[in-house]
Scaffold this active site. Sequence first.
Site, PDB file in Angstrom:
ATOM      1  N   CYS A  33       3.608  -7.883  -7.190  1.00 53.04           N
ATOM      2  CA  CYS A  33       1.975  -8.560  -6.869  1.00 53.04           C
ATOM      3  C   CYS A  33       1.182  -9.362  -7.573  1.00 53.04           C
ATOM      4  CB  CYS A  33       1.140  -7.725  -5.289  1.00 53.04           C
ATOM      5  SG  CYS A  33       0.572  -6.597  -6.693  1.00 53.04           S
ATOM      6  N   CYS A 102       2.566  -1.351  -3.508  1.00 52.07           N
ATOM      7  CA  CYS A 102       1.623  -0.648  -4.067  1.00 52.07           C
ATOM      8  C   CYS A 102       1.201   0.802  -4.701  1.00 52.07           C
ATOM      9  CB  CYS A 102       0.208  -0.619  -3.072  1.00 52.07           C
ATOM     10  SG  CYS A 102       0.468  -2.040  -1.964  1.00 52.07           S
TER      11      CYS A 102
HETATM   12 FE1  FES Z   1      -0.686  -5.092  -4.715  1.00 50.69          FE
HETATM   13 FE2  FES Z   1      -1.082  -3.590  -3.381  1.00 50.69          FE
HETATM   14  S1  FES Z   1      -1.279  -6.367  -2.700  1.00 50.69           S
HETATM   15  S2  FES Z   1      -0.758  -3.334  -5.711  1.00 50.69           S
END
Ligand code: FES
Length: 129
Positions: A33, A102
């Site tokens: 992400c 995450c």
């Molecule tokens: Fe990036 Fe959770 S969406 S660390």
Amino acid sequence: MYSEEVMDHFSNPRNVGTIPDADGVGTEGNPVCGDLMKIFIKVKDNRIEDIKFQTFGCGAAIATSSMATELVKGKTLDEAMELSNQAVAKALGGLPGNKMHCSNLAADAIHAAIEDYRAKHPVASAASS
Ligand code: FES
């Protein structure tokens, strides 16, 4: 859904902030992400005396950082090096499948901070191990 532990650590994160005179700093990025985590540690007698984190990421990343810092505070550097991403997620009562990525930041950033400390303090590390 998120567990109570995740919601607790997200709503009331422990050890948020920076340590200006940190002995070691570790940064870890999440390739999935693009989020980022930074860990600051103070080391005394080969133990993590203090630890703070900054997370530029989602709620699950904040909760895992908070839990991970709690798990290693007061531990020896070797013990902290053994903390795994899975152990942090487990301590939080698990994460939803699509948020498991995450949990990959916190333990890795802690390990990076310890490696940074050891690189900067080779004599102290050797003497205390
Ligand atoms: Fe990036 Fe959770 S969406 S660390």
